[in-house]
Write a protein that holds these residues in place. Structure first.
Motif, mmCIF file in Angstrom:
data_model
loop_
_atom_site.group_PDB
_atom_site.id
_atom_site.type_symbol
_atom_site.label_atom_id
_atom_site.label_comp_id
_atom_site.label_asym_id
_atom_site.label_seq_id
_atom_site.Cartn_x
_atom_site.Cartn_y
_atom_site.Cartn_z
ATOM 1 N N ILE A 1 0.839 -1.200 0.000
ATOM 2 C CA ILE A 1 0.000 0.000 0.000
ATOM 3 C C ILE A 1 0.876 1.251 0.000
ATOM 4 C CG2 ILE A 1 -1.653 1.351 1.350
ATOM 5 C CD1 ILE A 1 -2.936 -0.984 0.100
ATOM 6 N N ALA A 2 1.865 1.260 0.884
ATOM 7 C CA ALA A 2 2.732 2.435 1.019
ATOM 8 C C ALA A 2 3.591 2.663 -0.212
ATOM 9 C CB ALA A 2 3.615 2.285 2.255
ATOM 10 N N SER A 3 3.732 1.640 -1.071
ATOM 11 C CA SER A 3 4.594 1.758 -2.260
ATOM 12 C C SER A 3 3.810 1.995 -3.544
ATOM 13 C CB SER A 3 5.442 0.485 -2.415
ATOM 14 O OG SER A 3 6.259 0.293 -1.286
ATOM 15 N N CYS A 4 2.487 2.040 -3.461
ATOM 16 C CA CYS A 4 1.670 2.245 -4.668
ATOM 17 C C CYS A 4 1.780 3.692 -5.143
ATOM 18 C CB CYS A 4 0.204 1.924 -4.382
ATOM 19 S SG CYS A 4 -0.168 0.166 -4.231
ATOM 20 N N SER A 5 2.065 3.872 -6.430
ATOM 21 C CA SER A 5 2.073 5.224 -6.985
ATOM 22 C C SER A 5 0.696 5.598 -7.525
ATOM 23 C CB SER A 5 3.119 5.341 -8.096
ATOM 24 O OG SER A 5 2.871 4.401 -9.115
ATOM 25 N N THR A 6 -0.130 4.587 -7.787
ATOM 26 C CA THR A 6 -1.505 4.793 -8.255
ATOM 27 C C THR A 6 -2.396 3.746 -7.601
ATOM 28 O OG1 THR A 6 -0.700 5.580 -10.409
ATOM 29 C CG2 THR A 6 -2.999 4.915 -10.299
ATOM 30 N N VAL A 7 -3.645 4.113 -7.328
ATOM 31 C CA VAL A 7 -4.595 3.175 -6.728
ATOM 32 C C VAL A 7 -5.886 3.191 -7.525
ATOM 33 C CG1 VAL A 7 -6.142 2.868 -4.759
ATOM 34 C CG2 VAL A 7 -3.724 3.108 -4.371
ATOM 35 N N TRP A 8 -6.411 1.998 -7.796
ATOM 36 C CA TRP A 8 -7.713 1.849 -8.437
ATOM 37 C C TRP A 8 -8.712 1.317 -7.416
ATOM 38 C CZ3 TRP A 8 -6.326 -1.029 -13.662
ATOM 39 C CH2 TRP A 8 -5.563 -0.166 -14.466
ATOM 40 N N ILE A 9 -9.812 2.029 -7.232
ATOM 41 C CA ILE A 9 -10.914 1.556 -6.398
ATOM 42 C C ILE A 9 -12.015 1.111 -7.348
ATOM 43 C CG2 ILE A 9 -12.558 2.138 -4.583
ATOM 44 C CD1 ILE A 9 -9.689 2.257 -3.641
ATOM 45 N N VAL A 10 -12.301 -0.190 -7.354
ATOM 46 C CA VAL A 10 -13.226 -0.764 -8.330
ATOM 47 C C VAL A 10 -14.579 -1.027 -7.675
ATOM 48 C CG1 VAL A 10 -13.584 -2.648 -9.974
ATOM 49 C CG2 VAL A 10 -11.261 -1.841 -9.482
ATOM 50 N N THR A 11 -15.634 -0.514 -8.289
ATOM 51 C CA THR A 11 -16.988 -0.720 -7.776
ATOM 52 C C THR A 11 -17.968 -0.775 -8.942
ATOM 53 O OG1 THR A 11 -18.658 0.119 -6.238
ATOM 54 C CG2 THR A 11 -17.426 1.747 -7.499
#
Length: 816
Positions: free
Chosen positions: A394-404
């Motif tokens: 989590i701390a190393s993610c440069s981008t995050v996708w929240i899928v819903t």
């Protein structure tokens, strides 16, 4: 190993095997002479080996068509060895030997005397000449846009490898230069974290993004991804799954905890039968053991017979599964990644409870060369080692996708709970720059409906203060996709189905420009220093410049120190306000946690037991995690959140410490005109200044995570004694005794808020010293080696410098 072999392996997408070829010193000539047995020893995997043999065969056929023309050049009838003894070549060797002596490529004592005559002379010099003769000048086409960045990077790496080999390293400058060349090797991999509840379409989205429909099995009502899955590229020809297990000791501790949780649930007379937010220990044990675990001691469940099919778990080592197809691999690794409600005929035992992480490698996918997609469970895991890895990802993610799902995007509680729960780890405690809220199943939606959904999601984002404390509106985007429609290859409306836009975003992340430009820039500086250091005709001017740069360095370091100390002072003030507020409201916050109004005693007792057994944190199967440490530290974190985000932005272009690092400069450009004779040395110093600032910004990005998370970590360390005491209670009245113990402890340790403030301030001060020390030591050493080093033997790299300079200008458009 020469550049030809390296370039061919890279071109054939076999760069994983470069190291093996390099170790065996395979050059262009020996490449053509490799036999079957030697190839088998070099490339140990069947897929890449078959691919290599096929490519080599084509290369040989291509060579054979041009070989007669090349052979026609030597018409003397002499063999290559005989030709080396011709009078003309002897004369050439004498001249070239003198050039080698004059250019200081070789120590004088290493060469034979020029006065030696005849055959003896030829034989003595031949081996030395062959060893030291410069490589044939390569034909570079440096016109703008003529070479891809991959080709440029390969060219420059090959040059620097050869230059490094010619530096003997026996004096301080040569040793320094070899270290500088070694430090050029860096690789950046971007992590894209993918979150979403079961059935939201995470797996289908990842399959669509990489165009492999059957790779990750889609979730059903009775199945969900239970472990972390990384998806990245491989240079091999097969699909692979690398399965990393937790240790046997970890599993034994977890079994003990799961069995204890079940016993607590059965025995506690405070329990009214509810346990809806706790993990499912029964399901986890039954997945691996079926019904056999019931009634057995933990030690018995560690018998090797239960792990007979997975010897890698006992060793421990990574288990590798392979297949020729995405679907075939999916069938093999499903039991290591999924949680099923009912066993099937095919799968009698599920191994996902033992798995730490699965890395799926996809062949022929340049798209993922520098990007890794990570399918992540929403709340981490009750297992400590898995949860630690989850936190690190989590701390190393440069981008995050929240899928819903499209129909419930703005209102779906679980998606927002996931984002809120992870926001501090992603933002101030991480390095995330972009959050993409991805609404799936947009099939046949109208553009007007799409617009309304996106607007509703963005409005919901603005309301979530927990998230906006860490992320601005600019970093939040909403996309609508239909993976099913995209994989069918139907006519896709890009305004409704935005998978192509997501692919473009990943393509930009995957772009190797940063790696290429940094390497070429560094190489340009190093070659400039080598060539400049060969001239020792302006010692007096160098001494003047040395003194001037030392003075500039002192002034610049002082400016950086003042800027950081001013910022630290501001943090101290905000933290002091946070301490005061914590003292005033901690009792209220603690009571709201210990006495939740909507929970009856029984269910909350189980929650509280999970909390104290896991150092203050409970990660339920669904919903928000419960973190008592974070609640107690909340006033401190809130006091510095905004300031912290501006001081340590995840987007490095904004500049750490309000741009104080980026502002550091020795102004070498302005000195070049006055000190023209040492222009090359100043070019190196300019490059070195840029490199040290880049490295420092990366160091700060890493360290700022620890600094921010120190607030909750210090609280947790102060609460551990209390958690241990509370976890030991059993029997009637346990809930009351646990509550009383925690309340008393917090009341008696209110000084922990001041401790927490001081820990963060100390870490900020340590970071300041790291920054100043790194800048001072790096630049002092570079100035000294550029202008004060004693005369030593260095190779002539003028031709190499010319080539790299052209690449440098091509990448930077003539500007830095």
């Amino acid at each position: 190993m020469d550049g030809f072999v390296r370039n061919k392996l890279t071109e054939w997408k076999l760069s994983d095997w470069i190291e093996a070829f390099e170790a065996q010193e395979i050059d262009k000539e020996s490449l053509y002479l490799l036999d079957e047995q030697e190839i088998d020893q070099l490339i140990t995997k069947a897929g890449p080996r078959v691919k290599f043999k096929d490519k080599l065969k084509l290369l040989k056929e291509e060579q054979n068509t041009t070989q007669p023309q090349k052979e026609a050049v030597n018409t003397s009838g002499q063999s290559p060895v005989a030709a080396q003894h011709s009078p003309f070549l002897l004369h050439y060797q004498e001249q070239d030997q003198q050039k080698l002596l004059n250019s200081s490529i070789v120590p004088h004592q290493d060469l034979p005397s020029i006065s030696e005559k005849g055959k003896r002379k030829s034989e003595l010099f031949q081996s030395e000449f062959v060893e030291w003769q410069p490589s044939p000048k390569r034909q570079y086409n440096s016109a703008a846009g003529s070479q891809s960045e991959t080709e440029i990077l390969s060219d420059v790496k090959d040059i620097m490898r050869r230059v490094s080999e010619r530096l003997h390293g026996r004096d301080k400058l040569s040793a320094f230069l070899k270290d500088q060349i070694k430090d050029l090797e860096t690789e950046r991999r971007h992590l894209v974290g993918v979150f979403g509840r079961t059935g939201a379409g995470k797996s289908s989205l990842i399959n669509a993004i990489i165009n492999k429909e059957g790779l990750l099995p889609s979730a059903s009502v009775s199945a969900c991804t239970s472990v972390m899955i990384k998806v990245e590229a491989t240079n091999g020809s097969k699909y692979e799954a690398h399965i990393e297990f937790i240790t046997k000791e970890d599993w034994e501790n977890e079994v003990q905890s799961l069995k204890q949780a079940l016993e607590d649930h059965d025995d506690d007379d405070d329990d009214d039968g509810g346990n809806d937010d706790c993990l499912d220990p029964d399901g986890k044990l039954s997945a691996l053991y079926g019904e056999e675990w019931k009634g057995k001691l933990t030690h018995s469940l560690m018998d090797n017979k239960y792990f007979r099919d997975i010897p890698e778990f006992l060793k421990p080592k990574i288990k590798i599964l392979e297949s020729d197809s995405a679907e075939g691999l999916s069938e093999k690794f499903v039991r290591y990644t999924r949680s099923e409600s009912n066993e099937t005929e095919e799968v009698k035992r599920w191994y996902w409870p033992l798995v730490k992480c699965v890395t799926v490698k996809v062949p022929d996918n340049d798209f993922l060369d520098h990007v890794t997609l990570v399918d992540l469970p929403g709340n981490g895991d009750s297992n400590r080692s898995r949860d630690q890895m989850w936190t690190e990802f989590i701390a190393s993610c440069s981008t995050v996708w929240i899928v819903t799902e499209m129909t419930r995007a703005a209102s779906e509680r679980e998606a927002w709970d996931i984002l809120e729960g992870a926001s501090s780890l992603l933002g101030n405690g991480g390095e995330c720059q972009q959050i993409h809220f991805i609404c799936t199943k947009s099939d046949h939606e109208k553009p007007d409906d799409i617009y309304k959904v996106k607007k509703a999601v963005k409005n919901e984002f603005k309301k979530r203060e927990t998230i906006t404390n860490h992320f601005s509106e600019d970093s939040f985007q909403v996309f609508t996709v239909s993976s099913k429609e995209f994989l069918k290859g139907e006519n896709v409306n890009p305004d409704v189905n935005e998978i192509l836009k997501l692919k473009e975003i990943l393509k930009n992340l995957n772009d190797a420009h940063s790696e290429t430009s940094n390497y070429v820039s560094g190489a340009h500086g190093i070659l400039s220093l080598i060539q400049g250091a060969r001239s020792r005709e302006v010692v007096e001017q160098q001494n003047d410049l040395y003194d001037l740069l030392e003075g500039k360095l002192s002034i610049q370091l002082n400016d950086v120190r003042k800027a950081i100390e001013k910022i630290t002072k501001a943090f101290e003030q905000r933290l002091s306000e946070g301490v005061e507020k914590s003292l005033n409201v901690c009792e209220k916050n603690l009571k709201s946690f210990l006495y939740p109004s909507k929970r009856s005693g029984g269910p909350f007792l189980m929650t509280l037991k999970f909390v104290v057994r896991n150092d203050g944190v409970h990660k339920p199967k669904k919903g928000k995690q419960k973190d008592l440490n974070m609640i107690l530290a909340s006033c401190l974190t809130e006091s510095i959140d905004e300031k912290f985000r501006k001081t340590f932005p995840n987007n490095l272009k904004c500049g750490n410490f309000n741009g104080a690092i980026d502002a550091f400069s020795l102004s070498t450009d302005s000195l070049i005109e006055k000190y023209k004779n040492v222009e090359l040395q100043l070019t190196f110093l300019k490059t070195e200044e840029k490199n040290v600032k880049t490295k420092l910004n990366k160091t700060i990005l890493t360290q700022k995570k620890f600094i921010y998370n120190s607030l909750t970590e210090t609280i947790k360390n102060n609460m551990k004694e209390c958690y241990k005491e509370a976890a030991a209670f059993t029997g009637k009245g346990t809930l009351k005794r646990m509550r009383d113990t925690i309340e008393r402890h917090v009341e008696s340790k209110k000084y922990m808020f001041e401790d927490t403030k001081n820990v963060m301030l100390k870490q900020l001060n340590d970071l300041k010293e790291t920054v100043l020390t790194t800048l001072e030591e790096t630049m002092k050493k570079s100035i000294k080696h550029s202008l004060k080093t004693e005369a030593c033997l260095l190779p002539d790299v003028s031709e190499h410098l010319e080539v790299v300079k052209k690449h440098y200008d091509e990448l930077y458009g003539g500007q830095d």
